[in-house]
Write an enzyme that holds these catalytic residues in place. Structure first.
Site, mmCIF file in Angstrom:
data_model
loop_
_atom_site.group_PDB
_atom_site.id
_atom_site.type_symbol
_atom_site.label_atom_id
_atom_site.label_comp_id
_atom_site.label_asym_id
_atom_site.label_seq_id
_atom_site.Cartn_x
_atom_site.Cartn_y
_atom_site.Cartn_z
ATOM 1 N N ASP A 248 -0.399 -7.541 0.891
ATOM 2 C CA ASP A 248 0.160 -6.203 1.157
ATOM 3 C C ASP A 248 1.681 -6.247 1.254
ATOM 4 O OD1 ASP A 248 0.204 -3.512 1.474
ATOM 5 O OD2 ASP A 248 -0.652 -3.474 3.484
ATOM 6 N N SER B 243 4.864 1.486 8.210
ATOM 7 C CA SER B 243 4.385 0.499 7.239
ATOM 8 C C SER B 243 5.515 0.047 6.318
ATOM 9 C CB SER B 243 3.257 1.094 6.401
ATOM 10 O OG SER B 243 2.118 1.335 7.183
ATOM 11 N N HIS C 10 0.806 -1.210 0.000
ATOM 12 C CA HIS C 10 0.000 0.000 0.000
ATOM 13 C C HIS C 10 0.850 1.276 0.000
ATOM 14 C CE1 HIS C 10 0.345 -0.271 4.525
ATOM 15 N NE2 HIS C 10 0.457 1.041 4.383
#
Length: 422
Positions: free
Chosen positions: A190, A268, A157
């Site tokens: 992801d 992330s 993402h």
């Protein structure tokens, strides 16, 4: 204790040994068991012990062994005085104690969390942790260099919009910057790969294994939260197999590592490392409005995704169109209580739903079936089905199911390739 020492027939030798252990940053333990025996354990670091003028065996042979009987405090018998060598550690300035059990020989305390455990883990993996940003300088996430050829592991993402066009700026801990390209991404898990080219050697992180993690194991999260590079947080593994359905995430079967490490926007794609400084997960999300509920993709799953990237250029996932639930004794007992016709099974995979028009629907699966064999192997869990399927699309698989009143059926199912967006 002093009363005991006063009664000790050879207290000089005992006190001398205890003093030596203390002077050498060792441990001196006095323990009593639930019976009548007591023991004293002394542990000292090997560098100090080896430097003593006394030969070690001479100490063991010189110190007499005494004990006392708690049933009669006026009488003292045999008290075992034992020495234990602390585990070897890279830093000789750090000593590990020895765990002991009353009445038994001392046992070493392995995998103890020392003063430098977290710092050492961070130092091993830190140089390979990178900050990802768009050319305009906006930080978008973190990553880890996992190969000297410039392969960077991150989450999808953060870079999905850069797959077809655009570049990502990669900044290392030592200040070097590179122009990177997003080359692969798996939206389902992801996980993504970014590539950079360097004329000088690049630091890399070692991939560990997530299957050996247990709830309570120490882990370290690294990355660039809120653009703050080289940030280290530590915590424990809260759950090793948190299912996507537990988090309200639909689609195919997914499991995450749950940790209580502090995670914020910018973490992330950064690594989750074990106490040895090995990557055991990729941090991808946290639960909003809650503290200490953070999730990472297990590195064992990531390694399989990387192999798919190398072999196929994408992740190939077979799709059957089944909703599946692992059975255990408690679930089986509950289902038997609800319906006496439920098949006599102890383990297997329950099929509560079959998607209309799916490969499983065409093969004849029905809601309420219990899958007990797949691909010629007995089945006890969903993961076993996933492992057998692998990346085989279009290949027939034999499936044995049990139905109401113990009716057994053998079905043939041919999986389709799953939609990556599912």
């Amino acid at each position: 204790m002093m009363h005991f020492l006063r009664k000790f027939s050879n207290k000089t030798v005992l006190i001398r040994a205890a003093t030596l252990a203390a002077a050498g940053s060792g441990t001196f333990c006095f323990a009593t068991s639930s019976g009548h025996d007591a023991s004293i354990s002394i542990s000292m670091p090997s560098p100090f012990r080896d430097s003593l003028a006394w030969p070690w065996r001479t100490i063991e042979g010189t110190i007499p062994f005494y004990s006392f009987k708690r049933s009669n405090h006026s009488q003292y018998g045999l008290l075992p005085l034992s020495f234990s060598k602390p585990d070897n550690v890279p830093d000789t300035n750090i000593s590990k104690g020895a765990a002991w059990d009353a009445g038994d020989s001392p046992k070493h305390c392995c995998n103890c969390l020392g003063r430098d455990t977290i710092a050492n883990a961070a130092a091993r993996i830190g140089p390979a942790v990178v900050n990802l940003s768009v050319p305009q300088g906006k930080s978008i996430g973190s990553g880890t260099i996992i190969d000297e050829d410039g392969t960077i592991l991150t989450c999808a993402h953060t870079v999905v919009d850069l797959l077809s066009k655009g570049k990502v700026e990669v900044t290392l801990q030592d200040g070097r910057s590179f122009e990177g390209t997003a080359v692969n991404a798996d939206l389902h898990a992801d996980i993504a790969i970014v590539k950079i080219k360097s004329k000088t050697p690049l630091p890399t992180a070692k991939l560990g294994t997530s299957s050996k993690l247990r709830p309570g194991d120490w882990v370290v999260a690294m990355g660039c939260p809120l653009t703050l590079q080289n940030t280290v947080t530590a915590g424990i593994v809260s759950c090793v197999d948190r299912k996507a359905s537990d988090l309200g995430l639909g689609g195919m079967h997914r499991e995450y590592l749950q940790t209580d490490c502090a995670i914020n926007p910018g973490n992330s794609g950064g690594p989750l490392a074990n106490a040895d400084g090995e990557v055991v997960g990729v941090n991808i999300m946290k639960l909003l409005g809650a503290d200490g509920l953070n999730f990472a993709v297990p590195i064992d799953s990531v390694s399989k995704i990387i192999e798919h990237f190398k072999r196929n250029g994408r992740v190939v996932r077979p799709w059957l169109g089944l909703k599946m639930i692992d059975l255990n004794d408690m679930i089986v007992a509950h289902l038997k209580e609800k319906s006496a016709s439920f098949p006599d099974v102890r383990r297997g995979v329950l099929i509560p739903m079959v998607s209309p028009g799916s490969p499983a629907y065409r093969a004849g699966f029905r809601p309420g079936d219990v899958l007990v064999e797949f691909g010629g192997r007995p089945i006890e869990s969903i993961q076993e089905v996933i492992d057998i399927l692998g990346d085989k699309v279009g290949k027939p698989f034999k499936a044995v199911v049990k139905r109401e009143n113990n009716v057994t059926e053998t079905l043939t199912v041919i999986p389709d390739e799953a939609n990556p967006a599912l």
